[in-house]
Design an enzyme around this catalytic site. Sequence first.
Site, PDB file in Angstrom:
ATOM      1  N   HIS A   1      -9.684   8.386  -0.365  1.00 56.18           N
ATOM      2  CA  HIS A   1      -9.408   8.014  -1.798  1.00 56.18           C
ATOM      3  C   HIS A   1      -8.532   9.238  -2.599  1.00 56.18           C
ATOM      4  CE1 HIS A   1      -9.576   6.472  -5.851  1.00 56.18           C
ATOM      5  NE2 HIS A   1     -10.520   6.960  -6.148  1.00 56.18           N
TER       6      HIS A   1
ATOM      7  N   ASP B   1      -0.764   2.091   0.358  1.00 57.78           N
ATOM      8  CA  ASP B   1      -1.424   1.910  -0.854  1.00 57.78           C
ATOM      9  C   ASP B   1      -0.989   0.902  -1.818  1.00 57.78           C
ATOM     10  OD1 ASP B   1      -3.419   2.360  -3.146  1.00 57.78           O
ATOM     11  OD2 ASP B   1      -3.345   4.224  -2.905  1.00 57.78           O
ATOM     12  N   ASP B   2      -2.092  -0.189  -1.983  1.00 54.92           N
ATOM     13  CA  ASP B   2      -1.915  -1.244  -2.999  1.00 54.92           C
ATOM     14  C   ASP B   2      -0.526  -2.127  -2.578  1.00 54.92           C
ATOM     15  OD1 ASP B   2      -3.686   0.167  -4.603  1.00 54.92           O
ATOM     16  OD2 ASP B   2      -2.401  -0.087  -6.446  1.00 54.92           O
TER      17      ASP B   2
ATOM     18  N   CYS C   1      -9.836   1.242  -3.731  1.00 53.32           N
ATOM     19  CA  CYS C   1      -9.273   2.451  -2.841  1.00 53.32           C
ATOM     20  C   CYS C   1     -10.381   2.941  -2.056  1.00 53.32           C
ATOM     21  CB  CYS C   1      -8.418   3.580  -3.474  1.00 53.32           C
ATOM     22  SG  CYS C   1      -7.018   3.037  -4.233  1.00 53.32           S
TER      23      CYS C   1
ATOM     24  N   HIS D   1      -5.730  -2.475   0.067  1.00 52.33           N
ATOM     25  CA  HIS D   1      -5.907  -3.678  -0.457  1.00 52.33           C
ATOM     26  C   HIS D   1      -4.811  -4.212  -1.014  1.00 52.33           C
ATOM     27  CE1 HIS D   1      -5.671  -1.190  -3.825  1.00 52.33           C
ATOM     28  NE2 HIS D   1      -6.654  -0.377  -3.363  1.00 52.33           N
TER      29      HIS D   1
END
Length: 479
Positions: A132, A38-39, A78, A316
Amino acid sequence: MHWTARIPGLLLFIATVWTGSSTCAEAAKPDVLFFVVDDLNDWTSLFDADAPIKTPNLQRLAERGMFFTKAYCVSAACNPSRTATLTGLRPSTTGAYGNKSDWRRAVKDRKTIMQRFMAAGYDVRGAGKIFHHQLAGAFHDDESFHDFQHIRPQLYPPEKLNKAPKYGTRNTDWGEWPERVEDSIDYLTVKYCVEALGKPSGRKPLFLACGIYKPHSPFFAPSQYHEPYRDITLPPRKEDDWSDLPAGAATLLRSKKWFWQGMTKVEGQRKGAYQGFIRSYAACAAFADEQVGRVLDALDKRPGADQAIIVLWSDHGFHLGEKDHIEKFALWEKTNHIPFIVVAPGVARPGSRCERPVDMTALYPTLLELCALPADPACEGVSLVPLLKDPSAKWERPAIMTYMRGNHAVRSDRWRYIRYADGSEELYDHDGDPREWTNLAGDERFEDVIAKHRKWMPKNEAQQVADYRKPIEKSGAGR
């Protein structure tokens, strides 16, 4: 006896061997290890050995297969990113544009990539953040797994460290915590995955999805991960970076400006706060990298590990102040550029790199082809197997990104073109302007370039699906 007289018996023998070997054929299917982080942005040593954030385990994984240097999420948020990747359908098709969009309502009968593997005889297991939210009943899709480890997020200390007391939420905080690595949620996610890899495979091949939550905010990681980054440099910025941005950019990002503005205020009150924020992001990324390494160690102890298909991607990228922006939710390079690695033994040469621009709608059809599952014509991306075989193969498709209805970006080898819902545009030449400091849209010299990129924009755009209406358990993971 003439040999033709033996044909019925021969056919029976062949049929018996074929039927009897089906279990062997099923057992011979490769295991699939599916990482999503994530991220995680591109400020890591995976992309550049001199980058400040060191990710040795991502590099180790890339040495086993192919690293796509120009890979992009489908959407810089997300929920729409994960929905698009896991269903193979773009937000402009499903209407799942935002983090609150009820994606399953939008595509009620669409099989996720995990469901395709379940139907093909795989034992599909997972833990961590795949959809998510990982909590049952909140975006997560239990129908996509035979077994899933729900781990309640514990994202910040019981007593907040108050690094950012003047603005934001608990999700904007950062610091050194917890004291023990074993108390972190990603450690527990990986513990489940390590145990799953350690179990006998039996007759079914394994599809294991491992969702690493960090470096998602708030940026808390144990102190040992902060130590190497005490003197981390700040991301490069241009003071008047917004001077040439169109109205569409200001409209899209209006509700997101508070994060950078708040950080500026906190830095003014306590010098060094911004660097501490950056250091904490780096620490979280390093922590996430180490968790990937733990899973790889467990995989290597599993029989048939040398034939396993492995993919790793991030939902992302992430801005850390570049373009006066923090977080995602934008269409610029930093928000959408992601790590993407595919290990495909016998297909991709170990240690290879591909510089063709690709987006994550390609992952669904690629996994189907690599594991000899039937192709799905509804997928909006195409399989990357030709590039896995030859990274210099002809590839005319750019990467396409969407954030909220009407806002799209196209990334080709050289250019990033952005068009907003109001029709305003941005164009950046990455050969000479990799930080996207000079918007070339409006310069008549580049009209042909814009026209070539504009043709890739979605022709039809679904209306935004209704938001998920059941209350989401308040865990701090709602951003």
